[in-house]
Design a protein around this motif. Structure first.
Motif, PDB file in Angstrom:
ATOM      1  N   SER A 131       0.812  -1.219   0.000  1.00  0.00           N
ATOM      2  CA  SER A 131       0.000   0.000   0.000  1.00  0.00           C
ATOM      3  C   SER A 131       0.851   1.277   0.000  1.00  0.00           C
ATOM      4  CB  SER A 131      -0.937   0.011   1.208  1.00  0.00           C
ATOM      5  OG  SER A 131      -0.180   0.024   2.403  1.00  0.00           O
ATOM      6  N   ASP A 132       2.129   1.161   0.321  1.00  0.00           N
ATOM      7  CA  ASP A 132       3.047   2.302   0.367  1.00  0.00           C
ATOM      8  C   ASP A 132       4.452   1.781   0.049  1.00  0.00           C
ATOM      9  OD1 ASP A 132       4.127   4.796   0.732  1.00  0.00           O
ATOM     10  OD2 ASP A 132       3.717   4.909   2.883  1.00  0.00           O
ATOM     11  N   PRO A 133       4.759   1.581  -1.249  1.00  0.00           N
ATOM     12  CA  PRO A 133       5.967   0.856  -1.633  1.00  0.00           C
ATOM     13  C   PRO A 133       7.288   1.627  -1.536  1.00  0.00           C
ATOM     14  CG  PRO A 133       4.664   1.369  -3.569  1.00  0.00           C
ATOM     15  CD  PRO A 133       3.872   1.818  -2.390  1.00  0.00           C
ATOM     16  N   VAL A 134       7.251   2.894  -1.114  1.00  0.00           N
ATOM     17  CA  VAL A 134       8.494   3.653  -0.966  1.00  0.00           C
ATOM     18  C   VAL A 134       8.502   4.331   0.402  1.00  0.00           C
ATOM     19  CG1 VAL A 134       9.931   5.522  -1.875  1.00  0.00           C
ATOM     20  CG2 VAL A 134       8.640   4.083  -3.452  1.00  0.00           C
ATOM     21  N   MET A 135       9.543   4.069   1.176  1.00  0.00           N
ATOM     22  CA  MET A 135       9.742   4.731   2.467  1.00  0.00           C
ATOM     23  C   MET A 135      10.966   5.640   2.358  1.00  0.00           C
ATOM     24  SD  MET A 135       7.477   3.915   4.613  1.00  0.00           S
ATOM     25  CE  MET A 135       6.021   3.115   3.988  1.00  0.00           C
ATOM     26  N   VAL A 136      10.890   6.800   2.998  1.00  0.00           N
ATOM     27  CA  VAL A 136      11.961   7.801   2.896  1.00  0.00           C
ATOM     28  C   VAL A 136      12.332   8.290   4.292  1.00  0.00           C
ATOM     29  CG1 VAL A 136      12.558  10.092   1.998  1.00  0.00           C
ATOM     30  CG2 VAL A 136      11.195   8.528   0.606  1.00  0.00           C
ATOM     31  N   ASN A 137      13.634   8.529   4.488  1.00  0.00           N
ATOM     32  CA  ASN A 137      14.126   9.154   5.708  1.00  0.00           C
ATOM     33  C   ASN A 137      15.265  10.090   5.312  1.00  0.00           C
ATOM     34  OD1 ASN A 137      14.376   9.855   8.375  1.00  0.00           O
ATOM     35  ND2 ASN A 137      14.985   7.822   9.091  1.00  0.00           N
ATOM     36  N   ALA A 138      15.594  11.021   6.192  1.00  0.00           N
ATOM     37  CA  ALA A 138      16.669  11.978   5.907  1.00  0.00           C
ATOM     38  C   ALA A 138      17.379  12.349   7.197  1.00  0.00           C
ATOM     39  CB  ALA A 138      16.099  13.230   5.241  1.00  0.00           C
ATOM     40  N   SER A 139      18.626  12.788   7.055  1.00  0.00           N
ATOM     41  CA  SER A 139      19.383  13.263   8.214  1.00  0.00           C
ATOM     42  C   SER A 139      20.499  14.179   7.736  1.00  0.00           C
ATOM     43  CB  SER A 139      19.971  12.092   9.012  1.00  0.00           C
ATOM     44  OG  SER A 139      20.993  11.457   8.280  1.00  0.00           O
ATOM     45  N   THR A 140      21.129  14.808   8.698  1.00  0.00           N
ATOM     46  CA  THR A 140      22.305  15.634   8.405  1.00  0.00           C
ATOM     47  C   THR A 140      23.495  15.043   9.138  1.00  0.00           C
ATOM     48  OG1 THR A 140      21.742  17.107  10.240  1.00  0.00           O
ATOM     49  CG2 THR A 140      21.022  17.780   8.040  1.00  0.00           C
ATOM     50  N   VAL A 141      24.665  15.222   8.550  1.00  0.00           N
ATOM     51  CA  VAL A 141      25.919  14.796   9.166  1.00  0.00           C
ATOM     52  C   VAL A 141      26.869  15.989   9.095  1.00  0.00           C
ATOM     53  CG1 VAL A 141      27.818  13.141   9.124  1.00  0.00           C
ATOM     54  CG2 VAL A 141      25.534  12.435   8.342  1.00  0.00           C
ATOM     55  N   TRP A 142      27.366  16.417  10.251  1.00  0.00           N
ATOM     56  CA  TRP A 142      28.261  17.578  10.326  1.00  0.00           C
ATOM     57  C   TRP A 142      29.708  17.131  10.413  1.00  0.00           C
ATOM     58  CZ3 TRP A 142      26.607  22.610  10.109  1.00  0.00           C
ATOM     59  CH2 TRP A 142      25.223  22.814  10.189  1.00  0.00           C
ATOM     60  N   ASN A 143      30.608  17.945   9.840  1.00  0.00           N
ATOM     61  CA  ASN A 143      32.028  17.692  10.055  1.00  0.00           C
ATOM     62  C   ASN A 143      32.396  18.201  11.447  1.00  0.00           C
ATOM     63  OD1 ASN A 143      32.144  20.472   9.672  1.00  0.00           O
ATOM     64  ND2 ASN A 143      33.806  20.397   8.187  1.00  0.00           N
ATOM     65  N   LYS A 144      33.615  17.899  11.891  1.00  0.00           N
ATOM     66  CA  LYS A 144      34.025  18.241  13.259  1.00  0.00           C
ATOM     67  C   LYS A 144      34.020  19.740  13.526  1.00  0.00           C
ATOM     68  CE  LYS A 144      36.724  14.060  14.221  1.00  0.00           C
ATOM     69  NZ  LYS A 144      35.797  13.264  13.506  1.00  0.00           N
ATOM     70  N   SER A 145      34.405  20.543  12.560  1.00  0.00           N
ATOM     71  CA  SER A 145      34.451  21.996  12.765  1.00  0.00           C
ATOM     72  C   SER A 145      33.092  22.665  12.533  1.00  0.00           C
ATOM     73  CB  SER A 145      35.527  22.624  11.872  1.00  0.00           C
ATOM     74  OG  SER A 145      35.245  22.347  10.519  1.00  0.00           O
ATOM     75  N   ARG A 146      32.098  21.893  12.146  1.00  0.00           N
ATOM     76  CA  ARG A 146      30.724  22.358  11.911  1.00  0.00           C
ATOM     77  C   ARG A 146      30.636  23.493  10.888  1.00  0.00           C
ATOM     78  NH1 ARG A 146      26.815  20.013  14.626  1.00  0.00           N
ATOM     79  NH2 ARG A 146      25.366  21.736  14.531  1.00  0.00           N
ATOM     80  N   ASP A 147      31.553  23.465   9.911  1.00  0.00           N
ATOM     81  CA  ASP A 147      31.453  24.437   8.819  1.00  0.00           C
ATOM     82  C   ASP A 147      31.004  23.769   7.523  1.00  0.00           C
ATOM     83  OD1 ASP A 147      33.814  23.045   8.337  1.00  0.00           O
ATOM     84  OD2 ASP A 147      34.933  24.810   7.705  1.00  0.00           O
ATOM     85  N   LYS A 148      30.845  22.428   7.568  1.00  0.00           N
ATOM     86  CA  LYS A 148      30.324  21.674   6.427  1.00  0.00           C
ATOM     87  C   LYS A 148      29.319  20.653   6.949  1.00  0.00           C
ATOM     88  CE  LYS A 148      34.340  22.286   3.509  1.00  0.00           C
ATOM     89  NZ  LYS A 148      35.036  23.135   4.462  1.00  0.00           N
ATOM     90  N   VAL A 149      28.330  20.397   6.103  1.00  0.00           N
ATOM     91  CA  VAL A 149      27.297  19.440   6.469  1.00  0.00           C
ATOM     92  C   VAL A 149      26.884  18.669   5.226  1.00  0.00           C
ATOM     93  CG1 VAL A 149      25.386  21.074   6.116  1.00  0.00           C
ATOM     94  CG2 VAL A 149      25.086  19.176   7.717  1.00  0.00           C
ATOM     95  N   ALA A 150      26.500  17.415   5.445  1.00  0.00           N
ATOM     96  CA  ALA A 150      25.951  16.596   4.372  1.00  0.00           C
ATOM     97  C   ALA A 150      24.479  16.341   4.681  1.00  0.00           C
ATOM     98  CB  ALA A 150      26.694  15.276   4.266  1.00  0.00           C
ATOM     99  N   VAL A 151      23.642  16.499   3.682  1.00  0.00           N
ATOM    100  CA  VAL A 151      22.231  16.134   3.792  1.00  0.00           C
ATOM    101  C   VAL A 151      22.093  14.780   3.106  1.00  0.00           C
ATOM    102  CG1 VAL A 151      19.863  16.731   3.167  1.00  0.00           C
ATOM    103  CG2 VAL A 151      21.489  18.543   3.796  1.00  0.00           C
ATOM    104  N   VAL A 152      21.577  13.811   3.852  1.00  0.00           N
ATOM    105  CA  VAL A 152      21.421  12.449   3.342  1.00  0.00           C
ATOM    106  C   VAL A 152      19.932  12.126   3.256  1.00  0.00           C
ATOM    107  CG1 VAL A 152      21.902  10.013   3.782  1.00  0.00           C
ATOM    108  CG2 VAL A 152      23.604  11.756   4.401  1.00  0.00           C
ATOM    109  N   VAL A 153      19.502  11.676   2.077  1.00  0.00           N
ATOM    110  CA  VAL A 153      18.127  11.220   1.885  1.00  0.00           C
ATOM    111  C   VAL A 153      18.219   9.757   1.445  1.00  0.00           C
ATOM    112  CG1 VAL A 153      15.991  11.479   0.565  1.00  0.00           C
ATOM    113  CG2 VAL A 153      17.296  13.514   1.248  1.00  0.00           C
ATOM    114  N   LYS A 154      17.535   8.903   2.198  1.00  0.00           N
ATOM    115  CA  LYS A 154      17.597   7.467   1.934  1.00  0.00           C
ATOM    116  C   LYS A 154      16.180   6.953   1.695  1.00  0.00           C
ATOM    117  CE  LYS A 154      19.630   3.362   4.147  1.00  0.00           C
ATOM    118  NZ  LYS A 154      20.350   2.932   5.362  1.00  0.00           N
TER     119      LYS A 154
END
Length: 158
Positions: A36-59
């Motif tokens: 009934s719902d064949p696609v599930m999605v989640n997302a998160s962020t991952v920061w580098n140690k100095s917090r001046d870069k971030v990755a947005v991850v969508v799975k």
């Protein structure tokens, strides 16, 4: 559909940070898709140690026997996926979305199936806004039917 008009920079992302993001993406949980719902999605962020870069991850997890469209020629009626992103002001994109390798389908169409992960890196110049929206717009089909286009987004408090 939401869009992201953020400038692209030439900053290089360290291999260590990329590995950290890859490991975090593997651990990002997903609900099990159902007929009934064949696609599930989640997302998160991952920061580098100095917090001046971030990755947005969508799975996303796509139910076995179903697929979404990675590439659709203009001559075909299907709807190609699109990433959804509303990033905070002061985040500068460090390139395009990194996407998984699609599978060839038929008539020049490329598809995604199984578990797929998309990643986009940013340089952060302003930490004042604490909200981010990321997700996926897609049409999912199996051998017998196609469902109406759908959009799933995750609102993250960062």
């Amino acid at each position: 559909m939401l869009s992201c008009n953020i400038g692209v920079s030439q900053t290089v992302i360290s291999e260590g940070f990329k590995l950290e993001v890859e490991n975090a993406a593997k651990k990002l949980s997903l609900e099990n898709p159902e007929f009934s719902d064949p696609v599930m999605v989640n997302a998160s962020t991952v920061w580098n140690k100095s917090r001046d870069k971030v990755a947005v991850v969508v799975k996303a997890s796509i139910l076995s026997g179903w697929h979404i469209y990675a590439y659709v020629p203009q001559t075909q009626p299907y709807i190609q996926y699109d990433m959804v992103l509303e990033a905070p002001e002061g985040w500068e994109a460090l390139g395009e979305w990194e996407a998984p390798k699609p599978y060839p389908y038929e008539q020049g169409i490329m598809i995604y199936k199984g578990i797929i992960t998309f990643t986009k890196y940013f340089e952060v110049k302003n930490h004042s806004n604490k909200n981010l929206t990321a997700g996926l717009f897609y049409q999912t089909c199996n051998i017998n039917q196609c469902l109406r286009p759908n959009q799933k987004v995750i609102n993250l408090n960062i």
